[in-house]
Design a protein around this motif. Sequence first.
Motif, PDB file in Angstrom:
ATOM      1  N   ILE A 294       2.426  16.750 -14.319  1.00 27.61           N
ATOM      2  CA  ILE A 294       3.250  15.608 -14.049  1.00 27.61           C
ATOM      3  C   ILE A 294       3.881  16.161 -12.863  1.00 27.61           C
ATOM      4  CG2 ILE A 294       3.420  15.017 -16.411  1.00 27.61           C
ATOM      5  CD1 ILE A 294       6.181  16.182 -16.543  1.00 27.61           C
ATOM      6  N   ASP A 295       4.348  15.199 -12.259  1.00 32.17           N
ATOM      7  CA  ASP A 295       5.342  15.047 -10.790  1.00 32.17           C
ATOM      8  C   ASP A 295       6.581  15.527 -11.202  1.00 32.17           C
ATOM      9  OD1 ASP A 295       5.017  12.205 -11.914  1.00 32.17           O
ATOM     10  OD2 ASP A 295       6.562  11.937 -10.410  1.00 32.17           O
ATOM     11  N   LEU A 296       7.149  16.529 -10.259  1.00 30.68           N
ATOM     12  CA  LEU A 296       8.436  16.751 -10.457  1.00 30.68           C
ATOM     13  C   LEU A 296       9.364  16.250  -9.249  1.00 30.68           C
ATOM     14  CD1 LEU A 296       8.353  20.795 -11.536  1.00 30.68           C
ATOM     15  CD2 LEU A 296       8.624  18.797 -12.944  1.00 30.68           C
ATOM     16  N   HIS A 297       8.461  16.286  -8.116  1.00 31.10           N
ATOM     17  CA  HIS A 297       9.045  15.728  -6.752  1.00 31.10           C
ATOM     18  C   HIS A 297       7.885  14.700  -6.055  1.00 31.10           C
ATOM     19  CE1 HIS A 297      12.000  18.803  -7.186  1.00 31.10           C
ATOM     20  NE2 HIS A 297      11.000  19.832  -7.230  1.00 31.10           N
ATOM     21  N   ASP A 298       8.576  13.528  -5.647  1.00 32.75           N
ATOM     22  CA  ASP A 298       7.489  12.523  -5.180  1.00 32.75           C
ATOM     23  C   ASP A 298       8.045  12.148  -3.616  1.00 32.75           C
ATOM     24  OD1 ASP A 298       6.344  12.130  -7.854  1.00 32.75           O
ATOM     25  OD2 ASP A 298       8.571  11.540  -8.163  1.00 32.75           O
ATOM     26  N   ALA A 299       6.848  12.026  -2.774  1.00 30.03           N
ATOM     27  CA  ALA A 299       7.112  11.680  -1.136  1.00 30.03           C
ATOM     28  C   ALA A 299       6.007  10.769  -0.988  1.00 30.03           C
ATOM     29  CB  ALA A 299       7.043  12.803  -0.570  1.00 30.03           C
ATOM     30  N   ALA A 300       6.463   9.745  -0.785  1.00 26.54           N
ATOM     31  CA  ALA A 300       5.432   8.367  -0.323  1.00 26.54           C
ATOM     32  C   ALA A 300       5.915   7.764   0.707  1.00 26.54           C
ATOM     33  CB  ALA A 300       5.624   7.508  -1.677  1.00 26.54           C
ATOM     34  N   THR A 301       4.829   7.275   1.600  1.00 29.76           N
ATOM     35  CA  THR A 301       5.225   6.445   2.589  1.00 29.76           C
ATOM     36  C   THR A 301       4.401   5.037   2.302  1.00 29.76           C
ATOM     37  OG1 THR A 301       3.017   7.054   3.875  1.00 29.76           O
ATOM     38  CG2 THR A 301       5.118   8.183   4.414  1.00 29.76           C
ATOM     39  N   VAL A 302       5.122   3.997   2.434  1.00 29.24           N
ATOM     40  CA  VAL A 302       4.638   2.528   2.030  1.00 29.24           C
ATOM     41  C   VAL A 302       4.732   1.560   3.074  1.00 29.24           C
ATOM     42  CG1 VAL A 302       5.404   2.991  -0.308  1.00 29.24           C
ATOM     43  CG2 VAL A 302       6.785   1.772   1.085  1.00 29.24           C
TER      44      VAL A 302
ATOM     45  N   SER B 287      13.198  13.341  -6.658  1.00 31.45           N
ATOM     46  CA  SER B 287      13.532  14.800  -7.126  1.00 31.45           C
ATOM     47  C   SER B 287      14.314  15.224  -8.173  1.00 31.45           C
ATOM     48  CB  SER B 287      14.116  15.600  -5.909  1.00 31.45           C
ATOM     49  OG  SER B 287      14.146  17.094  -6.306  1.00 31.45           O
ATOM     50  N   CYS B 288      13.487  15.953  -9.050  1.00 29.14           N
ATOM     51  CA  CYS B 288      14.491  16.437 -10.258  1.00 29.14           C
ATOM     52  C   CYS B 288      15.315  17.684  -9.866  1.00 29.14           C
ATOM     53  CB  CYS B 288      13.268  16.897 -11.356  1.00 29.14           C
ATOM     54  SG  CYS B 288      12.523  18.179 -11.171  1.00 29.14           S
ATOM     55  N   GLY B 289      15.451  17.901  -8.642  1.00 32.98           N
ATOM     56  CA  GLY B 289      16.177  19.282  -8.246  1.00 32.98           C
ATOM     57  C   GLY B 289      17.559  19.191  -8.170  1.00 32.98           C
ATOM     58  N   VAL B 290      18.382  18.154  -8.608  1.00 33.68           N
ATOM     59  CA  VAL B 290      19.695  18.328  -8.686  1.00 33.68           C
ATOM     60  C   VAL B 290      20.222  19.292  -9.518  1.00 33.68           C
ATOM     61  CG1 VAL B 290      22.158  17.057  -9.126  1.00 33.68           C
ATOM     62  CG2 VAL B 290      20.134  15.941  -7.837  1.00 33.68           C
ATOM     63  N   PRO B 291      21.088  20.356  -9.230  1.00 33.26           N
ATOM     64  CA  PRO B 291      21.564  21.237 -10.332  1.00 33.26           C
ATOM     65  C   PRO B 291      22.320  20.798 -11.430  1.00 33.26           C
ATOM     66  CG  PRO B 291      21.947  22.068  -8.160  1.00 33.26           C
ATOM     67  CD  PRO B 291      21.755  20.598  -8.059  1.00 33.26           C
ATOM     68  N   ASN B 292      22.214  21.304 -12.529  1.00 33.79           N
ATOM     69  CA  ASN B 292      23.035  20.917 -13.644  1.00 33.79           C
ATOM     70  C   ASN B 292      24.453  20.844 -13.590  1.00 33.79           C
ATOM     71  OD1 ASN B 292      20.650  20.511 -15.473  1.00 33.79           O
ATOM     72  ND2 ASN B 292      20.884  22.559 -16.081  1.00 33.79           N
ATOM     73  N   GLY B 293      25.252  19.987 -13.840  1.00 35.57           N
ATOM     74  CA  GLY B 293      26.724  19.806 -13.719  1.00 35.57           C
ATOM     75  C   GLY B 293      26.967  18.904 -12.479  1.00 35.57           C
ATOM     76  N   HIS B 294      25.986  18.220 -11.862  1.00 30.48           N
ATOM     77  CA  HIS B 294      26.082  17.274 -10.941  1.00 30.48           C
ATOM     78  C   HIS B 294      25.599  15.873 -11.451  1.00 30.48           C
ATOM     79  CE1 HIS B 294      27.424  20.102  -7.879  1.00 30.48           C
ATOM     80  NE2 HIS B 294      26.635  21.027  -8.396  1.00 30.48           N
TER      81      HIS B 294
ATOM     82  N   SER C 180       0.962  -1.247  -0.117  1.00 31.10           N
ATOM     83  CA  SER C 180      -0.012  -0.021   0.196  1.00 31.10           C
ATOM     84  C   SER C 180       0.869   1.256   0.053  1.00 31.10           C
ATOM     85  CB  SER C 180      -0.836  -0.162   1.213  1.00 31.10           C
ATOM     86  OG  SER C 180      -0.187   0.069   2.391  1.00 31.10           O
ATOM     87  N   VAL C 181       0.074   2.341  -0.436  1.00 30.18           N
ATOM     88  CA  VAL C 181       1.104   3.803  -0.687  1.00 30.18           C
ATOM     89  C   VAL C 181       0.136   4.643  -0.422  1.00 30.18           C
ATOM     90  CG1 VAL C 181       2.167   5.173  -2.434  1.00 30.18           C
ATOM     91  CG2 VAL C 181       2.331   2.766  -2.438  1.00 30.18           C
ATOM     92  N   ARG C 182       0.778   5.640   0.493  1.00 31.81           N
ATOM     93  CA  ARG C 182       0.312   7.271   0.379  1.00 31.81           C
ATOM     94  C   ARG C 182       1.078   7.902   0.054  1.00 31.81           C
ATOM     95  NH1 ARG C 182      -4.401   7.508   3.636  1.00 31.81           N
ATOM     96  NH2 ARG C 182      -4.925   5.521   5.132  1.00 31.81           N
ATOM     97  N   SER C 183       0.804   8.964  -0.889  1.00 27.97           N
ATOM     98  CA  SER C 183       1.813  10.025  -1.435  1.00 27.97           C
ATOM     99  C   SER C 183       1.583  11.142  -1.667  1.00 27.97           C
ATOM    100  CB  SER C 183       2.512   9.477  -2.877  1.00 27.97           C
ATOM    101  OG  SER C 183       1.441   9.480  -3.524  1.00 27.97           O
ATOM    102  N   THR C 184       2.475  12.269  -1.887  1.00 26.45           N
ATOM    103  CA  THR C 184       2.342  13.493  -2.000  1.00 26.45           C
ATOM    104  C   THR C 184       3.277  13.687  -3.190  1.00 26.45           C
ATOM    105  OG1 THR C 184       1.716  14.206   0.165  1.00 26.45           O
ATOM    106  CG2 THR C 184       2.456  15.894  -1.193  1.00 26.45           C
ATOM    107  N   LEU C 185       2.557  14.564  -4.180  1.00 30.62           N
ATOM    108  CA  LEU C 185       3.391  15.008  -5.304  1.00 30.62           C
ATOM    109  C   LEU C 185       3.457  16.481  -5.575  1.00 30.62           C
ATOM    110  CD1 LEU C 185       1.646  12.722  -8.194  1.00 30.62           C
ATOM    111  CD2 LEU C 185       3.473  12.041  -6.558  1.00 30.62           C
TER     112      LEU C 185
END
Length: 357
Positions: free
Chosen positions: A226-234, A247-254, A214-219
């Motif tokens: 569409i989802d950019l970041h996902d947080a789920a408890t399972v 998360s898509c949030g890693v800066p370019n170059g990393h 089972s899953v509960r999540s926040t997007l």
Amino acid sequence: MTKSNGPIRAAIIGAGHFAYRMHIPILAQREEVVLDSVCRLGRKELDLIADEFGFAFATEDWREMLSRDIDIAVIASPHNLHYEQAKAFLEKGCHVLVEKPMCLDPDQAWDLVHVAQATGRELLVAYGWNYKPGLDAMRDMVAEIGEIEHVVCHMASFTRGIFSGGGMERWAHIAIQPDRSTWEAPDQGGGYAYGQLSHALGILYWLTDLRCASVRSTLFQAPSTIDLHDAATVRFQNGATGVLSGSCGVPNGHGFEVDLRIYGTKGSVLLDIETERLVLKLPGGETRVAKVPQGAWTYSCEGPANRLVDIALGLGRNESPGEVGARAVETLHAIVASGQANGAEQIINQTQKAAAE
């Protein structure tokens, strides 16, 4: 059944950007392989690929390839097309490599597992990390920590632009450009969960027997929904709890960040792909750290296509089987569905899962 004589004849279905720069060149380097058939929409791009790599047959209709003499097939089309195409080539008698996610619907994912079993063919999912040297040592570590009770699984990458309308400049010099709909269209599996978090789940479910119940999540969603970041408890089938995030949030170059922490009744295991750390912690302060050659876990995806050929030759083991892909698909589907339903719990179909065991 393996190929007993003659070359391994290969087909590429969905010859887009990634297949053009990864799967096709890998197969072309294998002397045992003949590049027989290629398919994609867009005649100009199709002819370019066929001419560059010497395919014998090129078509915009993948069904025309089913009458060809083919031993292996690579399905690299948009996510929502994977099921029908992979099933057709498995039933034809091919070993099949399908891009991740293997499909979007859990029932279809498990059906592909059943079809592969029924036809005696191998179904591989394009999880590149599963073929990296030394990563499977984590499985032996997990075996020492007792019953798994809790999991933390996180992946982050430098993909904000890809999922939010930009970020294609790095590939401007490549003849075949990425198709934005693959990443940005909600009905085609666009978004971070299917597009990236699927990698981390492919590792988790390869190295453990866990199955999500089972899953509960926040997007955190882009304007396109569409989802950019996902947080789920399972909750896993064995009763263990888990936290899954992306998360898509890693800066370019990393580089990519992939972190797995698995806690059991007798110890814990830490995997950090970015810093190339694999650590087992046991009672009494005992700590074991795996030796990982520098750069060994830098992401690339040569492994799955090479292993597809090996399997057709009767060599090697499938380290990214459809069963692993199906467990990932049912988890991803539940994450997206729960997030879209304001966090409502999603119960995964246990009957369907049991049918594949």
